[in-house]
Design a protein around this motif. Structure first.
Motif, PDB file in Angstrom:
ATOM      1  N   LEU A   1       0.883  -1.174   0.000  1.00 59.28           N
ATOM      2  CA  LEU A   1       0.000   0.000   0.000  1.00 59.28           C
ATOM      3  C   LEU A   1       0.915   1.217   0.000  1.00 59.28           C
ATOM      4  O   LEU A   1       1.815   1.315   0.836  1.00 59.28           O
ATOM      5  CB  LEU A   1      -0.885   0.014   1.254  1.00 59.28           C
ATOM      6  CG  LEU A   1      -1.789  -1.216   1.446  1.00 59.28           C
ATOM      7  CD1 LEU A   1      -2.575  -1.097   2.756  1.00 59.28           C
ATOM      8  CD2 LEU A   1      -2.749  -1.379   0.269  1.00 59.28           C
ATOM      9  N   ASP A   2       0.695   2.142  -0.942  1.00 59.56           N
ATOM     10  CA  ASP A   2       1.655   3.246  -1.042  1.00 59.56           C
ATOM     11  C   ASP A   2       1.445   4.280   0.062  1.00 59.56           C
ATOM     12  O   ASP A   2       0.545   4.134   0.893  1.00 59.56           O
ATOM     13  CB  ASP A   2       1.646   3.850  -2.456  1.00 59.56           C
ATOM     14  CG  ASP A   2       0.472   4.783  -2.711  1.00 59.56           C
ATOM     15  OD1 ASP A   2      -0.323   5.057  -1.787  1.00 59.56           O
ATOM     16  OD2 ASP A   2       0.352   5.256  -3.862  1.00 59.56           O
ATOM     17  N   GLU A   3       2.281   5.298   0.067  1.00 62.11           N
ATOM     18  CA  GLU A   3       2.225   6.307   1.134  1.00 62.11           C
ATOM     19  C   GLU A   3       0.813   6.818   1.368  1.00 62.11           C
ATOM     20  O   GLU A   3       0.412   7.102   2.493  1.00 62.11           O
ATOM     21  CB  GLU A   3       3.149   7.485   0.785  1.00 62.11           C
ATOM     22  CG  GLU A   3       3.094   8.601   1.816  1.00 62.11           C
ATOM     23  CD  GLU A   3       4.042   9.764   1.544  1.00 62.11           C
ATOM     24  OE1 GLU A   3       4.687   9.787   0.473  1.00 62.11           O
ATOM     25  OE2 GLU A   3       4.141  10.637   2.419  1.00 62.11           O
ATOM     26  N   TYR A   4       0.031   6.926   0.294  1.00 61.02           N
ATOM     27  CA  TYR A   4      -1.297   7.537   0.357  1.00 61.02           C
ATOM     28  C   TYR A   4      -2.391   6.500   0.649  1.00 61.02           C
ATOM     29  O   TYR A   4      -3.557   6.840   0.701  1.00 61.02           O
ATOM     30  CB  TYR A   4      -1.589   8.264  -0.960  1.00 61.02           C
ATOM     31  CG  TYR A   4      -0.555   9.344  -1.221  1.00 61.02           C
ATOM     32  CD1 TYR A   4      -0.782  10.651  -0.810  1.00 61.02           C
ATOM     33  CD2 TYR A   4       0.671   9.045  -1.829  1.00 61.02           C
ATOM     34  CE1 TYR A   4       0.173  11.631  -1.005  1.00 61.02           C
ATOM     35  CE2 TYR A   4       1.635  10.021  -2.027  1.00 61.02           C
ATOM     36  CZ  TYR A   4       1.377  11.321  -1.609  1.00 61.02           C
ATOM     37  OH  TYR A   4       2.330  12.286  -1.787  1.00 61.02           O
ATOM     38  N   GLY A   5      -1.987   5.226   0.775  1.00 61.59           N
ATOM     39  CA  GLY A   5      -2.958   4.164   1.029  1.00 61.59           C
ATOM     40  C   GLY A   5      -3.512   3.556  -0.247  1.00 61.59           C
ATOM     41  O   GLY A   5      -4.427   2.731  -0.200  1.00 61.59           O
TER      42      GLY A   5
ATOM     43  N   ARG B   1      -0.702  -0.705  -4.411  1.00 58.31           N
ATOM     44  CA  ARG B   1       0.408  -0.654  -5.372  1.00 58.31           C
ATOM     45  C   ARG B   1       0.447  -1.983  -6.122  1.00 58.31           C
ATOM     46  O   ARG B   1       0.665  -3.031  -5.527  1.00 58.31           O
ATOM     47  CB  ARG B   1       1.729  -0.420  -4.642  1.00 58.31           C
ATOM     48  CG  ARG B   1       2.951  -0.531  -5.553  1.00 58.31           C
ATOM     49  CD  ARG B   1       4.228  -0.082  -4.855  1.00 58.31           C
ATOM     50  NE  ARG B   1       4.398   1.349  -4.960  1.00 58.31           N
ATOM     51  CZ  ARG B   1       4.607   2.162  -3.934  1.00 58.31           C
ATOM     52  NH1 ARG B   1       4.680   1.691  -2.713  1.00 58.31           N
ATOM     53  NH2 ARG B   1       4.750   3.453  -4.129  1.00 58.31           N
ATOM     54  N   GLN B   2       0.230  -1.892  -7.421  1.00 62.22           N
ATOM     55  CA  GLN B   2       0.203  -3.089  -8.255  1.00 62.22           C
ATOM     56  C   GLN B   2       1.425  -3.143  -9.147  1.00 62.22           C
ATOM     57  O   GLN B   2       1.947  -2.095  -9.500  1.00 62.22           O
ATOM     58  CB  GLN B   2      -1.066  -3.103  -9.119  1.00 62.22           C
ATOM     59  CG  GLN B   2      -2.340  -3.192  -8.326  1.00 62.22           C
ATOM     60  CD  GLN B   2      -2.613  -4.572  -7.784  1.00 62.22           C
ATOM     61  OE1 GLN B   2      -1.681  -5.320  -7.455  1.00 62.22           O
ATOM     62  NE2 GLN B   2      -3.874  -4.930  -7.664  1.00 62.22           N
ATOM     63  N   PRO B   3       1.926  -4.321  -9.499  1.00 59.89           N
ATOM     64  CA  PRO B   3       1.352  -5.628  -9.182  1.00 59.89           C
ATOM     65  C   PRO B   3       1.797  -6.181  -7.825  1.00 59.89           C
ATOM     66  O   PRO B   3       1.518  -7.323  -7.509  1.00 59.89           O
ATOM     67  CB  PRO B   3       1.888  -6.500 -10.315  1.00 59.89           C
ATOM     68  CG  PRO B   3       3.213  -5.894 -10.646  1.00 59.89           C
ATOM     69  CD  PRO B   3       3.066  -4.422 -10.440  1.00 59.89           C
ATOM     70  N   LYS B   4       2.469  -5.355  -6.994  1.00 59.75           N
ATOM     71  CA  LYS B   4       3.010  -5.893  -5.741  1.00 59.75           C
ATOM     72  C   LYS B   4       1.907  -6.470  -4.849  1.00 59.75           C
ATOM     73  O   LYS B   4       1.965  -7.611  -4.413  1.00 59.75           O
ATOM     74  CB  LYS B   4       3.771  -4.774  -5.010  1.00 59.75           C
ATOM     75  CG  LYS B   4       4.714  -5.283  -3.957  1.00 59.75           C
ATOM     76  CD  LYS B   4       5.649  -4.187  -3.433  1.00 59.75           C
ATOM     77  CE  LYS B   4       7.070  -4.380  -3.910  1.00 59.75           C
ATOM     78  NZ  LYS B   4       8.050  -3.516  -3.240  1.00 59.75           N
ATOM     79  N   TRP B   5       0.895  -5.657  -4.592  1.00 58.82           N
ATOM     80  CA  TRP B   5      -0.173  -6.072  -3.688  1.00 58.82           C
ATOM     81  C   TRP B   5      -0.851  -7.349  -4.219  1.00 58.82           C
ATOM     82  O   TRP B   5      -1.053  -8.312  -3.487  1.00 58.82           O
ATOM     83  CB  TRP B   5      -1.183  -4.924  -3.552  1.00 58.82           C
ATOM     84  CG  TRP B   5      -2.318  -5.161  -2.618  1.00 58.82           C
ATOM     85  CD1 TRP B   5      -2.339  -4.914  -1.281  1.00 58.82           C
ATOM     86  CD2 TRP B   5      -3.612  -5.683  -2.953  1.00 58.82           C
ATOM     87  NE1 TRP B   5      -3.563  -5.247  -0.755  1.00 58.82           N
ATOM     88  CE2 TRP B   5      -4.363  -5.714  -1.759  1.00 58.82           C
ATOM     89  CE3 TRP B   5      -4.208  -6.125  -4.137  1.00 58.82           C
ATOM     90  CZ2 TRP B   5      -5.689  -6.168  -1.718  1.00 58.82           C
ATOM     91  CZ3 TRP B   5      -5.520  -6.576  -4.104  1.00 58.82           C
ATOM     92  CH2 TRP B   5      -6.252  -6.597  -2.908  1.00 58.82           C
TER      93      TRP B   5
END
Ligand SMILES: *[C@@H]1O[C@H](CO)[C@@H](O)[C@H](O)[C@H]1NC(C)=O
Ligand SMILES: *[C@@H]1O[C@H](CO)[C@@H](O)[C@H](O)[C@H]1NC(C)=O
Ligand SMILES: *[C@@H]1O[C@H](CO)[C@@H](O)[C@H](O)[C@H]1NC(C)=O
Ligand SMILES: *[C@@H]1O[C@H](CO)[C@@H](O)[C@H](O)[C@H]1NC(C)=O
Ligand SMILES: *[C@@H]1O[C@H](CO)[C@@H](O)[C@H](O)[C@H]1NC(C)=O
Ligand SMILES: *[C@@H]1O[C@H](CO)[C@@H](O)[C@H](O)[C@H]1NC(C)=O
Ligand SMILES: *[C@@H]1O[C@H](CO)[C@@H](O)[C@H](O)[C@H]1NC(C)=O
Ligand SMILES: *[C@@H]1O[C@H](CO)[C@@H](O)[C@H](O)[C@H]1NC(C)=O
Ligand SMILES: CC(=O)N[C@H]1CO[C@H](CO)[C@@H](O)[C@@H]1O
Length: 848
Positions: free
Chosen positions: A317-321, A324-328
């Motif tokens: 989940l990036d700084e802003y919530g 983040r794909q495709p990681k998540w």
């Protein structure tokens, strides 16, 4: 007497009934954590509560749950909870109980890492500064005053959790706690006392009687019953210090933190997935992502020196919530694959064998099921091996997971997960939503007003002392800033002068940033970096006959958080400070200096003093001037998308929205030009292996949480230290642009379609899935679709030599108007545009 007896009886009864029925018994054995008699495979992720807002917590936790997490891990940050000795604060972002309860409400568990030393790229490693001033104290060793404070704070947190029934033994979500943190990494520097301290920490923690196990990470000699656990990019080789303890991984770094002056680190998901699969392959049962959501270092919370305000960490989940794909998505699939193996995993130890050079198989073969992991740890070559009578293709640096010992549900290097491209939408700063109060006289004025911060000593509560003082000892971190001021009489014939009025000023500082003013005129600066905070400044300055003042402003950029004795590393101008010419020099180091802690504007709380009359409005405001406060008002950008400020045009400073600090900004600190060459996921990862944004500002965008803003008339205050132009800053909102997926026809298909007996495979096969992740959004158009040999990345796909003519029509037919769609990746859906060639399907879709 009767009354009292009755009361006692009632009390006894209430205690009997109050005894929480749902209390879980958390223990452990050599395989796993055991919850109510059942061994568990647990996937955990770190979210630090003060790095987001209570308004963001439910969404972050829901997205963590949807990503397949069982446990949320957080440190407890002592310095925000006890900023002044014996004065506690658990409000707002510091509301630990609310955070733990929010996790519980989502049905997830908690690992509470109390520390209270936490490292965490957090200011001073989480220690409150007042601790430094306790006479005779030595941090993190067998020091009575330190142990007394550590015990008091640890017990305070444990008591708070108990009061709210938050331990699993009481029916709450907390299944695990940590005492100390990575002490083993620095222990040798503390000599024999270290062992006594660790023994004491262990028995102190155990005596708090939480009813759940304690861990120590990176502590090979953790005394029983404390479990020693592993932190690192890989932990598959780790073994605990007793065969009665399970193999646990408490920090798996999903990326790395950003420093001002550095490029942006990232970690390819194929490599994290490989590391996680290897850990479970080789007997692990508990794994924590550090970080799952990194967040933001608001205010002065970032550690250092030079840790940036963004703590994005390249987390799922990036700084802003935002997901983040495709990681998540890929990790979500991985978690499902591991959970399909859970029964076999916890039932036995694996047996391992080598199938080929660089290829290892681990098999959990039990009467209730069989699970296998096949790893190719080679960096260069793909390998095909025979296992259990079948042939398997293993890409380099990958693990295949076989929950039935026969069929692959997931290979860590093959991503079948959607990617999203983020769109950053720039919005001009809107000062008034309505024009009703737009008087013509105002039109002549800039939307910004300003106040100059005086150069040098301006306050009355200053003090003079012979010699140069270490900064942290002097300021107690009440401010980033300390003025060192001296005046000298010049007659013109001093041997340290040359050409009449010139001299060389030489200043040595422990860091982190130094500004020099001569006779109130800016004359130069020196800036350290995260590798070496020290500043040595050599500068020719002009003096005049008579009285001259030299004002040195030293600034810290986050206090050290890691290393043996990090608390004593110090900052500021410790000398020597000298004036020199060809024929002589003058050492000012031992002369009397006048000191001012902090800025005038900090003392008068300029950042929340919105109406004050000293704010100056002019049609043209001063720009590129050091030491100046700026103020403006703005309306919040429309909608609910996350908001950031783009500080391009500014130098270095701090920003406040409606009086709340969003952190230090420093867009003028640029990452080196080199080091960002392309990064292959194969091979051992390290923190500087994969970098991006070389030659660009380390951090340009700064998060403003929605909850910091009202709809209209928000006040933004900046303190600019070096010089910038506030009229150049702009607001941005972050939105999901399009969603993409790219899946090979060799992919084993969605993990969802599998169960631990390997069923369902024949019916599905490789599938491409598209999903609009925001509520009320549907797939509205298909920007690109190609079945054949397409290449490129989300937003930049291209057709290859081989391409089926009907791909766009097939995908449009299957997906438009839906929230979610699945398309089989095979010639069955598209016809075969090139026989004998391995084909894939790439799609870019728009959600709206
Ligand atoms: C908790 O579980 C352990 C073993 O798993 C068992 O020995 C112990 O008696 C249990 N305690 C309670 C209170 O049920
Ligand atoms: C620490 O505790 C262990 C047993 O857990 C003991 O063997 C050792 O002597 C202790 N060391 C010190 C320095 O107290
Ligand atoms: C699991 O054990 C059974 C019984 O010993 C054996 O027949 C089978 O081949 C084993 N499977 C694997 C994959 O090793
Ligand atoms: C003194 O001034 C002269 C002429 O301006 C210049 O050439 C010389 O470099 C100066 N000396 C030093 C030591 O800077
Ligand atoms: C201040 O320094 C600048 C150059 O850095 C110079 O042009 C200016 O004359 C100086 N002003 C005073 C008052 O010394
Ligand atoms: C020199 O100037 C400073 C600052 O204005 C003042 O505090 C100091 O007393 C002066 N010293 C002398 C010798 O005049
Ligand atoms: C801070 O002050 C203490 C004494 O008050 C001293 O022992 C210590 O060395 C100082 N630290 C630094 C970094 O100068
Ligand atoms: C797996 O799925 C198949 C088909 O749906 C079903 O018959 C079988 O019982 C399932 N096995 C397990 C272990 O859930
Ligand atoms: C030993 C080591 O490098 N530890 C670091 C692991 O990563 C965490 C989080 O980034 C840091 O806090 C530790 O210092």
């Amino acid at each position: 007497m009767k009354g009292i007896l009755l009361l006692l009886l009632l009390l006894l009864l209430s205690l009997l009934f109050w005894e929480p029925v749902l209390g879980a018994n958390v223990t452990y054995d050599h395989r796993a954590l055991v919850i109510d008699g059942t061994r568990r495979v647990l996937i955990s992720g770190s979210i630090h509560y003060p790095r987001s807002t209570p308004e963001m917590w439910p969404d972050l936790i829901e997205k963590s749950k949807a990503g397949g997490l069982d446990v949320i891990e957080t440190y407890v940050f002592w310095n925000i909870h006890e900023p002044v000795r014996n004065q506690y604060d658990f409000e707002g972002r510091k509301d630990l109980v609310r955070f733990v309860k929010t996790v519980a409400e989502a049905g997830l568990l908690v690992h509470l890492r109390i520390g209270p030393y936490v490292c965490a790229e957090w200011n001073y490693g989480g220690f409150p500064l007042w601790l430094h001033f306790i006479p005779g104290i030595k941090f993190r060793t067998d020091s009575q005053p330190f142990k007394a404070e550590m015990q008091k704070f640890t017990a305070k947190i444990v008591d708070m959790m108990k009061q709210e029934n938050l331990y699993a033994s009481q029916g709450g979500p907390i299944i695990l706690s940590q005492i100390e943190n990575e002490y083993g990494n620095v222990q040798s520097a503390y000599g024999l006392a270290a062992k006594t301290y660790i023994n004491w920490s262990a028995s102190m923690a155990t005596s708090l009687d939480t009813g759940v196990p304690w861990v120590m990470c990176q502590q090979a000699d953790a005394p029983d019953p404390i479990i020693n656990t592993c932190n690192g990019f890989y932990c598959d080789q780790f073994t605990p210090n007793s065969n009665k303890k399970p193999k646990m991984w408490t920090e798996n770094w999903t990326g790395w933190f950003l420093s001002f002056g550095g490029a942006v680190p990232y970690r390819p998901v194929q490599d994290i997935a490989f590391a996680v699969a290897r850990f479970f392959q080789r007997g692990g049962t508990f794994q924590n992502y550090y970080m799952y959501h990194g967040g933001t270092n608001f205010g002065h919370t970032s550690g250092g020196p030079f840790i940036a305000t963004s703590y994005d960490y390249d987390a799922p989940l990036d700084e802003y919530g935002i997901i983040r794909q495709p990681k998540w998505g890929h990790l979500k699939e991985l978690h499902k694959a591991i959970k399909l193996c859970e029964k076999a995993l916890v039932a036995t130890d694996p047996t391992s064998s080598s199938l080929a050079p660089n290829v290892e198989a681990h098999v959990y073969n039990t009467t209730i099921g069989c699970a296998a992991f096949l790893a190719n740890i080679g960096i260069q070559s793909d390998v095909t091996v025979i296992f259990n009578g079948k042939s398997f293709h293993l890409p380099a640096w990958s693990v295949s997971i076989l929950p039935d010992c026969q069929n692959v549900v997931l290979n860590t290097a093959q991503i079948n997960s959607q990617t999203t491209s983020q769109q950053i939408k720039y919005q001009t700063l809107k000062h008034k939503r309505t024009d009703e109060s737009d008087h013509s006289s105002e039109a002549l004025q800039s939307d910004w007003s300003f106040v100059n911060e005086p150069i040098g000593i301006s306050e009355s509560d200053v003090f003079a002392k012979p010699g140069l003082l270490e900064q942290i000892n002097t300021t107690a971190d009440m401010s980033d800033y300390l003025w060192y001021s001296i005046s000298i009489e010049i007659s013109g014939d001093e041997p340290f002068l040359f050409n009449g009025t010139q001299t060389n000023l030489h200043v040595e500082s422990l860091g982190h940033v130094l500004h020099v003013f001569v006779n109130k005129n800016y004359s130069g600066r020196g800036i350290g970096n995260s590798g070496n905070a020290k500043v040595t400044l050599e500068k020719t300055i002009m003096l005049s006959r008579g009285n001259n003042t030299i004002d040195l402003l030293s600034a810290t950029v986050g206090l050290q958080n890691y290393g043996a004795f990090f608390d004593l590393s110090g900052a500021g101008i410790t000398g020597p400070v000298k004036l020199g010419g060809q024929s002589g020099s003058l050492d000012l180091s031992t002369k009397e200096w006048t000191y001012q802690i902090g800025l005038k504007g900090e003392k008068s709380r300029q950042f929340e003093d919105f109406e004050a009359s000293q704010w100056v409005s002019l049609s043209t405001i001063p720009t590129n001037q050091p030491l100046i406060w700026y103020k403006t008002t703005f309306d919040a950008p429309e909608g609910n998308d996350p908001v950031a400020i783009d500080f391009t045009g500014m130098g270095k400073g701090e920003a406040w929205v409606n009086g709340q600090s969003i952190g230090r900004y420093w867009p003028k600190n640029i990452a080196p030009q080199s080091g960002c060459s392309s990064c292959n996921y194969g091979g051992a990862f390290k923190s500087d292996k994969c970098l991006k944004n070389c030659g660009k500002p380390s951090q340009q965008l700064y998060h403003v949480p929605r909850s910091f803003m009202k709809r209209d008339s928000n006040t933004l205050v900046l303190f600019e230290e070096m010089g910038g132009d506030p009229t150049k800053i702009s607001f941005v909102t972050k939105q999901i642009g399009s969603v993409c997926a790219h899946v090979s026809e060799l992919h084993p298909g969605p993990v969802d379609a599998w169960n631990s007996s390997g069923q369902n495979r024949g019916t599905l096969g490789p599938m491409l899935t598209l999903e609009c992740s925001y509520p009320n959004q549907l797939i509205s158009s298909i920007r690109f679709a190609s079945f054949g040999t397409p290449h490129g990345t989300c937003g930049n796909f291209n057709h290859g030599k081989c391409s089926s003519a009907n791909a766009l029509a097939v995908v449009q037919q299957a997906c438009i108007g839906l929230k979610y769609c699945n398309i089989g990746v095979s010639a069955k859906s598209f016809g075969d545009p090139c026989k004998g060639v391995t084909k894939s399907l790439a799609v870019e879709a728009v959600c709206s």
